[in-house]
Design an enzyme around this catalytic site. Structure first.
Site, PDB file in Angstrom:
ATOM      1  N   HIS A  63      15.797  38.396  -5.723  1.00 44.82           N
ATOM      2  CA  HIS A  63      16.835  38.258  -4.699  1.00 44.82           C
ATOM      3  C   HIS A  63      16.682  39.307  -3.603  1.00 44.82           C
ATOM      4  O   HIS A  63      17.675  39.790  -3.054  1.00 44.82           O
ATOM      5  CB  HIS A  63      18.222  38.340  -5.343  1.00 44.82           C
ATOM      6  CG  HIS A  63      18.450  37.281  -6.365  1.00 44.82           C
ATOM      7  ND1 HIS A  63      18.556  35.950  -6.034  1.00 44.82           N
ATOM      8  CD2 HIS A  63      18.558  37.333  -7.720  1.00 44.82           C
ATOM      9  CE1 HIS A  63      18.731  35.233  -7.148  1.00 44.82           C
ATOM     10  NE2 HIS A  63      18.739  36.049  -8.179  1.00 44.82           N
TER      11      HIS A  63
ATOM     12  N   PRO B 193      29.203  47.014  -8.425  1.00 47.36           N
ATOM     13  CA  PRO B 193      29.320  48.409  -7.998  1.00 47.36           C
ATOM     14  C   PRO B 193      30.733  48.752  -7.527  1.00 47.36           C
ATOM     15  O   PRO B 193      31.290  48.085  -6.668  1.00 47.36           O
ATOM     16  CB  PRO B 193      28.321  48.514  -6.845  1.00 47.36           C
ATOM     17  CG  PRO B 193      27.978  47.125  -6.447  1.00 47.36           C
ATOM     18  CD  PRO B 193      28.398  46.210  -7.535  1.00 47.36           C
ATOM     19  N   GLU B 194      31.308  49.761  -8.112  1.00 42.48           N
ATOM     20  CA  GLU B 194      32.544  50.334  -7.575  1.00 42.48           C
ATOM     21  C   GLU B 194      32.181  51.715  -7.047  1.00 42.48           C
ATOM     22  O   GLU B 194      31.016  52.091  -7.022  1.00 42.48           O
ATOM     23  CB  GLU B 194      33.625  50.392  -8.659  1.00 42.48           C
ATOM     24  CG  GLU B 194      34.011  48.985  -9.133  1.00 42.48           C
ATOM     25  CD  GLU B 194      35.477  48.837  -9.512  1.00 42.48           C
ATOM     26  OE1 GLU B 194      36.333  49.470  -8.882  1.00 42.48           O
ATOM     27  OE2 GLU B 194      35.755  48.087 -10.459  1.00 42.48           O
TER      28      GLU B 194
ATOM     29  N   ARG C 248      55.519  49.697   1.925  1.00 45.08           N
ATOM     30  CA  ARG C 248      55.008  48.361   1.643  1.00 45.08           C
ATOM     31  C   ARG C 248      56.040  47.524   0.897  1.00 45.08           C
ATOM     32  O   ARG C 248      56.887  48.052   0.184  1.00 45.08           O
ATOM     33  CB  ARG C 248      53.734  48.449   0.795  1.00 45.08           C
ATOM     34  CG  ARG C 248      52.525  48.879   1.587  1.00 45.08           C
ATOM     35  CD  ARG C 248      52.203  47.822   2.610  1.00 45.08           C
ATOM     36  NE  ARG C 248      51.160  48.218   3.515  1.00 45.08           N
ATOM     37  CZ  ARG C 248      49.884  47.820   3.420  1.00 45.08           C
ATOM     38  NH1 ARG C 248      49.514  47.052   2.450  1.00 45.08           N
ATOM     39  NH2 ARG C 248      48.999  48.213   4.297  1.00 45.08           N
TER      40      ARG C 248
ATOM     41  N   ARG D  86      24.183  37.631  -5.011  1.00 50.95           N
ATOM     42  CA  ARG D  86      25.268  36.762  -4.517  1.00 50.95           C
ATOM     43  C   ARG D  86      25.526  36.886  -3.021  1.00 50.95           C
ATOM     44  O   ARG D  86      26.389  36.208  -2.499  1.00 50.95           O
ATOM     45  CB  ARG D  86      26.548  37.053  -5.294  1.00 50.95           C
ATOM     46  CG  ARG D  86      26.466  36.530  -6.713  1.00 50.95           C
ATOM     47  CD  ARG D  86      27.777  36.717  -7.450  1.00 50.95           C
ATOM     48  NE  ARG D  86      27.536  37.405  -8.699  1.00 50.95           N
ATOM     49  CZ  ARG D  86      28.472  37.654  -9.601  1.00 50.95           C
ATOM     50  NH1 ARG D  86      29.721  37.303  -9.385  1.00 50.95           N
ATOM     51  NH2 ARG D  86      28.176  38.286 -10.702  1.00 50.95           N
TER      52      ARG D  86
END
Length: 283
Positions: A95, A2-3, A156, A114
DNA sequence: GCTTGCGCCTGAATGC
DNA sequence: TGCATTCAGGCGCAAG
């Protein structure tokens, strides 16, 4: 995995399927899924009993259910998380990690193969959980501050893809969409941020928005609103990706084979011709 | 303070 | 065939 667009699809599903309902009971079936709830699984279960859900909100890839108490259930799907609304009698998923028993015989189920995802209770977090105060707005948020983003990027001392993946600068961009947007903007992932021109950053953000908007449009129509397929790569990725995962295949723009580089313990896919690696003093 | 890299986790794919 | 290894990724946190 999922994004942001998939998370937004899930949020919309929660808005229509869960908001307005009441959590009657909660079962934590795997403690790792609530590891960020420091008071523990039993406390998680107790605190949520008989709470009413009044909102489903999102920032970046985080989701939260606002409760009428003013608290929130904050969640992240990680790599493989799903939030499913199912009849209580439906068979249990392999799961299945956490079950919220809702009113009217329905479950909200957190399924996560996971276990990179997780849930926690945020005290007084209904508006904006303090646990995610460090997460920046995402590029499709109307209040995203493009000028501030550009200024922060210029300060940055790193490569442009690292900046895109840094959720404190801009949220919601994962490895796949970073590669797609960089390909579309013809920028190499290692391009030093301090050399980026304003116009290049604007173009990059436009491409990020474009890939997210496309995915949102496709995701919203090709999936059940509460089901995001994460076991196989979501189907529409394969159809619409230009660079990611396409090592050796021709660049859709110029035909040069796409290359894969190791990057940050994962992969970066680029077109060597459209996105030449920056050399010192030459961009 | 800023930047970098590790470890968490499972199952599919790959290698011998 | 079968076992072992590699790979995928977001995030928090420790280390540099």
């Amino acid at each position: 995995m999922p994004e942001l667009p998939e998370v937004e699809v899930v949020r919309r599903g929660l808005e229509s399927g869960v908001v307005g309902g009441t959590i009657e009971r909660v079962h934590v079936r795997h403690p790792r899924s609530v590891r960020r709830h420091v008071e523990g699984a039993a406390d998680f279960e107790q605190q949520l009993a008989d709470q009413r859900v009044v909102g489903a909100r999102r920032r970046g890839k985080y989701l939260w259910l606002a409760l009428d108490s003013g608290d929130a259930v904050l969640g992240h799907l990680g790599m493989s998380g799903q939030l499913l609304v199912r009849p209580r009698a439906a068979p249990l998923e392999r799961h299945l990690r956490v079950v919220f028993e809702l009113s009217e015989g329905r479950d909200l189920r957190f399924v996560d193969q996971r276990t990179f995802g997780g849930l926690l209770i945020s005290r007084e977090g209904a508006e904006l959980p303090r646990e995610m105060s460090h997460i920046a707005r995402d590029p499709i948020d109307p209040e995203f501050d493009e000028a501030a983003f550009y200024a922060a990027v210029r300060r940055r001392r790193t490569g442009v893809k690292r900046a895109l993946l840094d959720q404190t600068l801009v949220s919601g961009i994962g490895n796949i969409y970073a590669d797609e947007a960089l390909w579309a903007a013809r920028l190499h992932y290692a391009r030093p941020t301090e050399t980026l021109r304003r116009s290049e950053v604007e173009r990059l953000l436009d491409e990020v928005r474009a890939v997210m908007t496309r995915a949102l449009a496709e995701g919203g129509t090709s999936f059940d609103a509460l089901y995001v397929n994460v076991n196989g790569e979501s189907g529409y990725f394969d159809r619409s990706l230009a660079a990611y995962g396409r090592r050796g295949e021709p660049c859709p723009r110029c035909g040069t084979p796409i290359r894969r580089d190791a990057f940050m313990n994962r992969s970066s896919y680029t077109c060597p011709r459209c996105q030449p690696r920056p050399r010192r003093g030459r961009w």
